[in-house]
Design a protein around this motif. Structure first.
Motif, PDB file in Angstrom:
ATOM      1  N   UNK A 179     -15.068   7.912 -11.718  1.00 53.19           N
ATOM      2  CA  UNK A 179     -16.265   8.217 -10.919  1.00 53.19           C
ATOM      3  C   UNK A 179     -17.548   7.876 -11.661  1.00 53.19           C
ATOM      4  N   UNK A 180     -17.728   8.285 -12.931  1.00 53.78           N
ATOM      5  CA  UNK A 180     -19.001   7.958 -13.605  1.00 53.78           C
ATOM      6  C   UNK A 180     -19.290   6.459 -13.611  1.00 53.78           C
ATOM      7  N   UNK A 236      -6.209  20.450   8.191  1.00 51.03           N
ATOM      8  CA  UNK A 236      -5.267  19.347   8.469  1.00 51.03           C
ATOM      9  C   UNK A 236      -4.272  19.196   7.328  1.00 51.03           C
ATOM     10  N   UNK A 237      -4.790  19.302   6.088  1.00 46.98           N
ATOM     11  CA  UNK A 237      -3.888  19.127   4.937  1.00 46.98           C
ATOM     12  C   UNK A 237      -2.811  20.208   4.912  1.00 46.98           C
ATOM     13  N   UNK A 238      -3.115  21.374   5.468  1.00 48.06           N
ATOM     14  CA  UNK A 238      -2.101  22.451   5.483  1.00 48.06           C
ATOM     15  C   UNK A 238      -0.891  22.010   6.304  1.00 48.06           C
ATOM     16  N   UNK A 239      -1.115  21.079   7.221  1.00 45.50           N
ATOM     17  CA  UNK A 239      -0.007  20.564   8.061  1.00 45.50           C
ATOM     18  C   UNK A 239       0.557  19.261   7.505  1.00 45.50           C
ATOM     19  N   UNK A 240      -0.352  18.391   7.086  1.00 46.37           N
ATOM     20  CA  UNK A 240       0.097  17.026   6.712  1.00 46.37           C
ATOM     21  C   UNK A 240       0.400  16.897   5.231  1.00 46.37           C
ATOM     22  N   UNK A 241      -0.016  17.913   4.444  1.00 46.40           N
ATOM     23  CA  UNK A 241       0.043  17.724   2.996  1.00 46.40           C
ATOM     24  C   UNK A 241      -1.271  17.079   2.588  1.00 46.40           C
ATOM     25  N   UNK A 242      -1.778  17.391   1.365  1.00 47.39           N
ATOM     26  CA  UNK A 242      -3.109  16.940   0.974  1.00 47.39           C
ATOM     27  C   UNK A 242      -3.135  15.416   0.791  1.00 47.39           C
ATOM     28  N   UNK A 243      -4.339  14.908   0.986  1.00 49.75           N
ATOM     29  CA  UNK A 243      -4.572  13.473   0.753  1.00 49.75           C
ATOM     30  C   UNK A 243      -5.202  13.362  -0.646  1.00 49.75           C
ATOM     31  N   UNK A 244      -4.543  12.632  -1.566  1.00 51.02           N
ATOM     32  CA  UNK A 244      -5.075  12.581  -2.942  1.00 51.02           C
ATOM     33  C   UNK A 244      -6.529  12.107  -3.017  1.00 51.02           C
ATOM     34  N   UNK A 245      -6.984  11.398  -1.997  1.00 53.61           N
ATOM     35  CA  UNK A 245      -8.373  10.905  -2.029  1.00 53.61           C
ATOM     36  C   UNK A 245      -9.380  12.044  -1.892  1.00 53.61           C
ATOM     37  N   UNK A 279      -9.521  14.735  -3.553  1.00 53.14           N
ATOM     38  CA  UNK A 279      -9.952  15.204  -4.888  1.00 53.14           C
ATOM     39  C   UNK A 279     -11.043  14.275  -5.441  1.00 53.14           C
ATOM     40  N   UNK A 280     -10.839  12.978  -5.202  1.00 54.18           N
ATOM     41  CA  UNK A 280     -11.859  12.016  -5.662  1.00 54.18           C
ATOM     42  C   UNK A 280     -13.155  12.250  -4.886  1.00 54.18           C
ATOM     43  N   UNK A 281     -13.039  12.464  -3.568  1.00 53.20           N
ATOM     44  CA  UNK A 281     -14.232  12.655  -2.725  1.00 53.20           C
ATOM     45  C   UNK A 281     -15.008  13.900  -3.140  1.00 53.20           C
ATOM     46  N   UNK A 282     -14.282  14.992  -3.347  1.00 50.77           N
ATOM     47  CA  UNK A 282     -14.952  16.256  -3.698  1.00 50.77           C
ATOM     48  C   UNK A 282     -15.660  16.119  -5.049  1.00 50.77           C
ATOM     49  N   UNK A 283     -14.969  15.470  -6.017  1.00 58.87           N
ATOM     50  CA  UNK A 283     -15.589  15.336  -7.352  1.00 58.87           C
ATOM     51  C   UNK A 283     -16.734  14.313  -7.299  1.00 58.87           C
ATOM     52  N   UNK A 284     -16.576  13.279  -6.483  1.00 54.42           N
ATOM     53  CA  UNK A 284     -17.643  12.278  -6.325  1.00 54.42           C
ATOM     54  C   UNK A 284     -18.894  12.947  -5.743  1.00 54.42           C
ATOM     55  N   UNK A 285     -18.682  13.788  -4.740  1.00 57.15           N
ATOM     56  CA  UNK A 285     -19.810  14.513  -4.137  1.00 57.15           C
ATOM     57  C   UNK A 285     -20.491  15.383  -5.191  1.00 57.15           C
ATOM     58  N   UNK A 286     -19.685  16.088  -5.973  1.00 58.32           N
ATOM     59  CA  UNK A 286     -20.232  16.996  -6.994  1.00 58.32           C
ATOM     60  C   UNK A 286     -21.073  16.211  -8.000  1.00 58.32           C
ATOM     61  N   UNK A 287     -20.542  15.082  -8.481  1.00 56.57           N
ATOM     62  CA  UNK A 287     -21.297  14.260  -9.439  1.00 56.57           C
ATOM     63  C   UNK A 287     -22.622  13.807  -8.828  1.00 56.57           C
ATOM     64  N   UNK A 316     -13.216   5.179   2.864  1.00 61.20           N
ATOM     65  CA  UNK A 316     -11.808   5.200   2.433  1.00 61.20           C
ATOM     66  C   UNK A 316     -11.543   4.072   1.437  1.00 61.20           C
ATOM     67  N   UNK A 317     -12.053   2.884   1.756  1.00 60.85           N
ATOM     68  CA  UNK A 317     -11.832   1.747   0.863  1.00 60.85           C
ATOM     69  C   UNK A 317     -12.529   1.990  -0.477  1.00 60.85           C
ATOM     70  N   UNK A 318     -13.707   2.649  -0.438  1.00 64.42           N
ATOM     71  CA  UNK A 318     -14.430   2.966  -1.672  1.00 64.42           C
ATOM     72  C   UNK A 318     -13.632   3.953  -2.515  1.00 64.42           C
ATOM     73  N   UNK A 319     -13.122   5.018  -1.891  1.00 65.54           N
ATOM     74  CA  UNK A 319     -12.358   6.036  -2.635  1.00 65.54           C
ATOM     75  C   UNK A 319     -11.089   5.429  -3.228  1.00 65.54           C
ATOM     76  N   UNK A 320     -10.443   4.556  -2.437  1.00 64.63           N
ATOM     77  CA  UNK A 320      -9.219   3.905  -2.936  1.00 64.63           C
ATOM     78  C   UNK A 320      -9.558   2.988  -4.108  1.00 64.63           C
ATOM     79  N   UNK A 321     -10.696   2.337  -4.028  1.00 62.02           N
ATOM     80  CA  UNK A 321     -11.128   1.440  -5.127  1.00 62.02           C
ATOM     81  C   UNK A 321     -11.442   2.242  -6.385  1.00 62.02           C
ATOM     82  N   UNK A 322     -12.042   3.428  -6.249  1.00 58.74           N
ATOM     83  CA  UNK A 322     -12.325   4.266  -7.409  1.00 58.74           C
ATOM     84  C   UNK A 322     -10.993   4.699  -8.032  1.00 58.74           C
ATOM     85  N   UNK A 323     -10.077   5.110  -7.176  1.00 64.46           N
ATOM     86  CA  UNK A 323      -8.690   5.320  -7.593  1.00 64.46           C
ATOM     87  C   UNK A 323      -8.384   6.570  -8.387  1.00 64.46           C
TER      88      UNK A 323
END
Ligand code: SDX
Length: 429
Positions: free
Chosen positions: A288-289, A327-336, A338-346, A276-283
């Motif tokens: 990501x690159x 979970x996001x369908x209930x809580x609303x999405x967590x912006x992190x 998107x960073x996580x999914x794209x980070x994984x893809x890279x 979480x701290x890493x994703x927040x730091x990437x921002x």
């Protein structure tokens, strides 16, 4: 039929040793017959981090890292995550079979009858400063429980073991929830009768709907699945620590406290908080690159990636990724996310990670869900503890009932000073 033995020749002496092969392993003690001088100690195997050493025989969890397989007592994690519940999985890990309806009902009632914690423990939890990390509090609380139940030292008594197991599984969520309430200066929320394990935990954590103050069933199910996915994982760092402690016949509270201490490290269960701290730091996804360049320059690690055993996808990560969107369908999405999914893809397209067989592990997506559910980041490793506790307890029971097990006491390669005489302080350089 080929001989089930391994013959090793010591080229220093021409001596050879023939060792029996059982379960594709050899008894390391058999190396000791290889000596240069007759009075030598004999040969040892050197294996820092135990990367290729079996410390025990177990029937609890099977992991195949190359094929991305995880099974609890033979049941695939994918089926359990879909069909089972956390307390049912806890029963399966501890007793080896899925419970009947009656067994599950009794097991659940036993554990939920032990959710209240001793006032002495409540007082202890109040002594921690406001910013105390939940892991330091939880480890202290579990160890302190050994002072409340001294009979837990009778580790070879079946009924006594079971009573302590009910207490640990029942009380840990309450202790953790109280710790968080103390941290926030909020009044305690006691366990509520009629709520199941995960619902009670969310209720005590105050993670309830604004509208009616009730826990959301989608979040309850997500919590239960996350606990199941973390429930056991064969001889990982914290389980090995637990087995080491339990091998001296220490009580289960001290063994679980030690296991939780091992899990706290960022290379193990502390990784979900670090992700979480890493994703927040990437921002932002456009950063990501540059971040991955820092990883490849070895300035930082890609937390939530890599695993000692899984050299393909961690099957738990795939399930957690699906739970995230529920979970996001209930809580609303967590912006992190998107960073996580794209980070994984890279990373999955980058030879640095592919060549090192680094894939998302259980910790990569779990923290994003916890944050969306409302848990503070510091709480994440403690949630891993709650999930892993039935696995630790199952491994504890397996160890104390294993006739082949002895007190853990590895050897070493001594590279220190040879014998030398004491020098009086006045004569030292
Ligand atoms: C858990 O064991 C279990 O079962 C644990 C667990 C469980 O359920 O109990 O699955 C839970 O702990 C999952 C892991 C969570 N930890 C992290 O996400 C932290 C980041 N990952 C790592 O630090 C690492 O991958 C470990 C600790 C998980 C595994 O370490 P290993 O097996 O000792 O691997 P290694 O450190 O020897 O790395 C091999 C290579 C090295 O590169 P080279 O030096 O050979 O060039 O891979 C690189 C490492 O530098 N590497 C990473 C990396 N992990 C390994 N490079 C960047 N980022 C990473 N995350």
């Amino acid at each position: 039929m080929s001989k089930q033995t391994l013959t090793i020749t010591d080229n220093r002496t021409g001596q050879s040793a023939e060792l029996p092969i059982e379960h594709d392993t050899i008894p390391a003690i058999g190396l000791r017959q290889l000596k240069v001088q007759a009075d030598d100690f004999g040969m040892l195997a050197y294996d820092p981090g135990y990367t290729n050493t079996a410390s025990c025989k177990s029937r609890i969890t099977f992991v195949d890292g190359d094929r991305g397989i995880l099974r609890y007592r033979g049941y695939p994690i994918e089926q359990l995550a879909e069909e089972s519940t956390f307390l049912e999985v806890a029963y399966l890990l501890l007793f080896g079979e899925l419970p009947t309806a009656g067994e599950l009902s009794d097991w659940t009632a036993r554990i939920l009858s032990h959710t209240q914690i001793h006032e002495n423990l409540v007082d202890l939890l109040k002594t921690f400063q406001a910013g105390a990390h939940p892991m330091g509090v939880l480890i202290s609380a579990v160890a302190a429980m050994s002072t409340l139940y001294p009979e837990a030292k009778q580790v070879n008594d079946v009924d006594n073991r079971l009573l302590q197991i009910w207490r640990i599984l029942g009380q840990l969520p309450t202790a953790l929830a109280f710790a968080d309430q103390n941290r926030l200066g909020r009044p305690r929320t006691d366990p509520r009768a009629g709520l199941d394990y995960s619902a009670n935990f969310l209720h005590m954590m105050g993670l309830t709907r604004q509208a009616d103050g009730e826990v959301d069933p989608v979040l309850v199910r997500a919590m239960d699945v996350l606990f199941m996915l973390h429930a056991d994982h064969e001889q990982n760092c914290s389980t090995s620590a637990l087995r080491n402690i339990a091998s001296s016949e220490a009580d289960p509270y001290c063994a679980v406290a030690g296991a939780a201490a091992a899990l706290y490290g960022p290379l193990h269960g502390g990784a979900n908080e670090a992700v979480l701290r890493m994703l927040a730091e990437i921002g932002d996804t456009k950063e990501i690159p540059a971040f991955l360049d820092r990883v490849k320059n070895r300035e930082v690690r890609l937390m939530g990636f890599g695993h000692r055993v899984y050299k393909n996808y961690d099957p738990r990560a795939q399930i957690i990724k699906r739970v995230a969107y529920e979970v996001f369908a209930v809580t609303g999405s967590n912006p992190l996310i998107d960073i996580a999914v794209e980070l994984e893809q890279h990373a999955l397209e980058d030879d640095y990670f592919v060549s090192r067989r680094l894939y998302p592990n259980v910790d990569f997506y779990s923290g994003i869900i916890y944050q969306a559910m409302g848990f503070p980041v510091e709480m994440f490793p403690a949630l891993f503890v709650l999930g892993r506790t039935p696995g630790w307890l199952a491994q504890w029971v397996e160890l104390v009932t294993d006739p082949e097990q002895r007190i853990a006491r590895p050897r070493q390669i001594y590279l220190g000073e040879a014998e030398r005489a004491y020098v009086p302080i006045g004569e030292r350089g």
